[in-house]
Design a protein around this motif. Structure first.
Motif, PDB file in Angstrom:
ATOM      1  N   ALA A 168       0.809  -1.227   0.000  1.00  0.00           N
ATOM      2  CA  ALA A 168       0.000   0.000   0.000  1.00  0.00           C
ATOM      3  C   ALA A 168       0.841   1.275   0.000  1.00  0.00           C
ATOM      4  O   ALA A 168       0.383   2.312  -0.486  1.00  0.00           O
ATOM      5  N   ALA A 217       4.531   0.673  -6.689  1.00  0.00           N
ATOM      6  CA  ALA A 217       3.088   0.428  -6.806  1.00  0.00           C
ATOM      7  C   ALA A 217       2.316   1.739  -6.757  1.00  0.00           C
ATOM      8  O   ALA A 217       1.384   1.959  -7.538  1.00  0.00           O
ATOM      9  N   ARG A 218       2.696   2.631  -5.854  1.00  0.00           N
ATOM     10  CA  ARG A 218       1.953   3.878  -5.703  1.00  0.00           C
ATOM     11  C   ARG A 218       2.314   4.907  -6.766  1.00  0.00           C
ATOM     12  O   ARG A 218       1.525   5.810  -7.064  1.00  0.00           O
ATOM     13  N   THR A 229       2.700   3.839  -9.839  1.00  0.00           N
ATOM     14  CA  THR A 229       1.876   3.284 -10.911  1.00  0.00           C
ATOM     15  C   THR A 229       0.409   3.645 -10.717  1.00  0.00           C
ATOM     16  O   THR A 229      -0.278   3.999 -11.671  1.00  0.00           O
ATOM     17  N   TRP A 230      -0.074   3.534  -9.476  1.00  0.00           N
ATOM     18  CA  TRP A 230      -1.470   3.836  -9.140  1.00  0.00           C
ATOM     19  C   TRP A 230      -1.471   4.783  -7.937  1.00  0.00           C
ATOM     20  O   TRP A 230      -1.603   4.356  -6.800  1.00  0.00           O
ATOM     21  N   GLN A 269      -7.510   3.782  -7.489  1.00  0.00           N
ATOM     22  CA  GLN A 269      -6.786   3.126  -8.582  1.00  0.00           C
ATOM     23  C   GLN A 269      -6.026   1.907  -8.048  1.00  0.00           C
ATOM     24  O   GLN A 269      -6.069   0.824  -8.635  1.00  0.00           O
ATOM     25  N   TYR A 270      -5.321   2.129  -6.959  1.00  0.00           N
ATOM     26  CA  TYR A 270      -4.529   1.055  -6.357  1.00  0.00           C
ATOM     27  C   TYR A 270      -5.416  -0.119  -5.942  1.00  0.00           C
ATOM     28  O   TYR A 270      -5.129  -1.276  -6.265  1.00  0.00           O
ATOM     29  N   MET A 310      -4.419  -3.402  -8.013  1.00  0.00           N
ATOM     30  CA  MET A 310      -3.413  -4.239  -7.369  1.00  0.00           C
ATOM     31  C   MET A 310      -3.814  -5.705  -7.230  1.00  0.00           C
ATOM     32  O   MET A 310      -2.967  -6.573  -7.463  1.00  0.00           O
TER      33      MET A 310
END
Length: 186
Positions: free
Chosen positions: A18, A23-24, A26-27, A32-33, A37
């Motif tokens: 999270a 990852a963050r 990207t989203w 979005q995440y 994910m």
């Protein structure tokens, strides 16, 4: 692992990533995440579930999705997730990142760790170490290397404790740095 167990494992990895820089990036927005994910985790690591190399610690506090030699992520699924969830402005950069990731993957048979994560409420309790123990032992027994990409610089010392060494750095445009790492068998 039963489908309900897979869901619990995916949820653990979602919590663990999270606040992950890559990852963050990207989203960046929570909605979005949360939408993307779980699909990304399944595309990256679904073969671990079907091949018996998905591991969880007690209570699903931690999850590792190891892919044994010859087993691969769902490349088509990864592409579909990225194409349908990543902002158009980031699409060229995410494509370039995955292209660079492919150049670092060992060509010889190897274990691959696309995802490992511990629920933040249980970090520091030894779950990560328990999850790292399996494949390196198998790698040594099978004389095969292990490979991963660290998407968080804070995790590099942890991976180094298990014999993984950085191979380089992947950074495209505005992205955070992704560090490919290899562990040779002992």
């Amino acid at each position: 692992m039963a489908a309900s167990e897979e869901d619990l494992a995916v949820e653990t990895v979602m919590l663990a990533f999270a606040a992950d820089p890559m990852a963050r990036w990207t989203w960046p927005h929570a909605h979005q995440y949360l939408a993307a994910m779980p699909r990304m985790i399944r595309a990256f690591g679904s073969s671990a579930f079907s091949n018996g190399s998905a591991f969880c610690t007690d209570g699903y506090a931690g999850t590792a999705l190891w892919l044994s030699p010859g087993v691969h992520s769902d490349e088509e699924g990864l592409g579909a997730v990225l194409e349908s969830t990543v902002a158009r402005s980031l699409a060229p950069e995410t494509t370039a990142i995955f292209e660079q990731m492919a150049t670092y993957h060992p060509t010889e048979p190897h274990w691959y760790l696309p995802l490992i994560g511990v629920d933040p409420a249980h970090q520091g309790e030894g779950h990560g170490g328990a999850l790292m123990a399996y494949a390196p032992a198998r790698c040594d027994r099978d004389h095969a290397p292990a490979y991963l990409e660290s998407s968080n610089p804070r995790n590099i010392p942890f991976y180094r404790r298990y014999g993984f060494e950085p191979l380089g750095a992947i950074q495209v445009g505005s992205s955070p740095t992704l560090v490919p790492m290899l562990r040779r068998p002992c």
